[in-house]
Design an enzyme around this catalytic site. Structure first.
Site, short mmCIF file in Angstrom:
data_model
loop_
_atom_site.label_atom_id
_atom_site.label_comp_id
_atom_site.label_asym_id
_atom_site.label_seq_id
_atom_site.Cartn_x
_atom_site.Cartn_y
_atom_site.Cartn_z
N ASN A 140 0.85 -1.19 0.00
CA ASN A 140 0.00 0.00 0.00
C ASN A 140 0.88 1.24 0.00
O ASN A 140 2.03 1.19 0.46
CB ASN A 140 -0.89 0.01 1.25
N HIS B 60 0.69 5.18 1.38
CA HIS B 60 -0.10 5.99 2.30
C HIS B 60 0.49 7.39 2.36
O HIS B 60 1.71 7.55 2.50
CB HIS B 60 -0.09 5.36 3.69
N SER C 118 4.50 6.97 2.34
CA SER C 118 5.18 5.73 2.73
C SER C 118 4.60 4.56 1.95
O SER C 118 3.38 4.40 1.87
CB SER C 118 4.98 5.46 4.23
N ASP D 241 -2.64 0.69 8.33
CA ASP D 241 -1.45 1.48 7.99
C ASP D 241 -0.29 1.21 8.95
O ASP D 241 0.56 2.06 9.18
CB ASP D 241 -1.77 2.98 7.96
#
Length: 220
Positions: A113, A115, A142, A151
């Site tokens: 992912n 973020h 990030s 997260d």
């Protein structure tokens, strides 16, 4: 005759505009990702990222939560459809839905992912607003592995920008997007090459643990 290795498969999950999806598509076309984006999934019918996928002739699938309100059942259905693409990697690119532990465990170590904050600062939503409200001098994005903690998976690579006195949420977002479109394809390619993995909750690159967060200028 030498055996030519098959490209690894990437499935991308989106919910909106899909600018990071476009960055990944562009990187694949330029040969900067040694893998194939074989499917794009969205939980929003009108996500513009679906048009980006169509233009790139990438198969799309739409699964709206309202058609299956139970969160676990939704993710089980999503897993079944994703598995038909035999993915080596799931890349979240603005997927605005929290994944269940069932989903995360099924693809453990295979979900990335991006973020828009310097994790562990500001998990969740409204990161630009929170940076401005707190008077931070630095902001960024990030790329991290996805775990069951929101997260909270191990960070792989970060990009950083300075926060200027006249910045707004919009200007921060625009400058951060430029950086995101550079670092996300880079990390996806590391994974495709087998350079990157998650072991025991830690990100490893080239056989070394990433115990300190890496800046985008530090790692080739």
């Amino acid at each position: 005759m030498k055996n030519i290795p098959l490209k690894k498969n990437i499935v991308i999950l989106i919910s909106g505009e899909g600018s990071n999806l476009q960055a990944l598509i562009n990187a694949q076309k330029a040969g900067k990702i040694r893998g194939k984006i074989c499917g794009v999934f969205s939980n929003q019918l009108n996500a513009y990222g679906l048009e980006r996928a169509k233009q790139a002739k990438i198969p799309i699938q739409i699964l709206e939560a309202k058609t299956q309100p139970d969160h676990i059942e939704f993710d089980l259905n999503l897993i079944q459809k994703i598995d038909s693409y035999q993915p080596d990697l799931i890349a979240l690119a603005g997927y605005m839905r929290i994944l269940t532990p069932t989903f995360v465990q099924h693809y453990k170590g295979k979900i990335l992912n991006i973020h828009p904050s310097l994790l562990p600062k500001y998990p969740g939503l409204h990161t630009h607003q929170r940076v401005l409200a707190n008077g931070d001098k630095e902001h960024g994005s990030s790329v991290h592995f996805v775990t069951e903690k929101l997260d909270g998976g191990p960070v792989i690579l970060q990009s950083r920008i300075s926060v200027f006195p006249d910045d707004s949420e919009k200007t921060l977002m625009e400058r951060i997007k430029v950086q995101e479109h550079h670092i996300y394809p880079k990390v996806v390619d590391w994974f495709m090459q087998g350079r990157l993995e998650m072991r025991s909750g830690i990100a490893w690159l080239d056989g070394q643990p990433l115990t300190e967060k890496k800046d985008s200028t530090c790692v080739p």
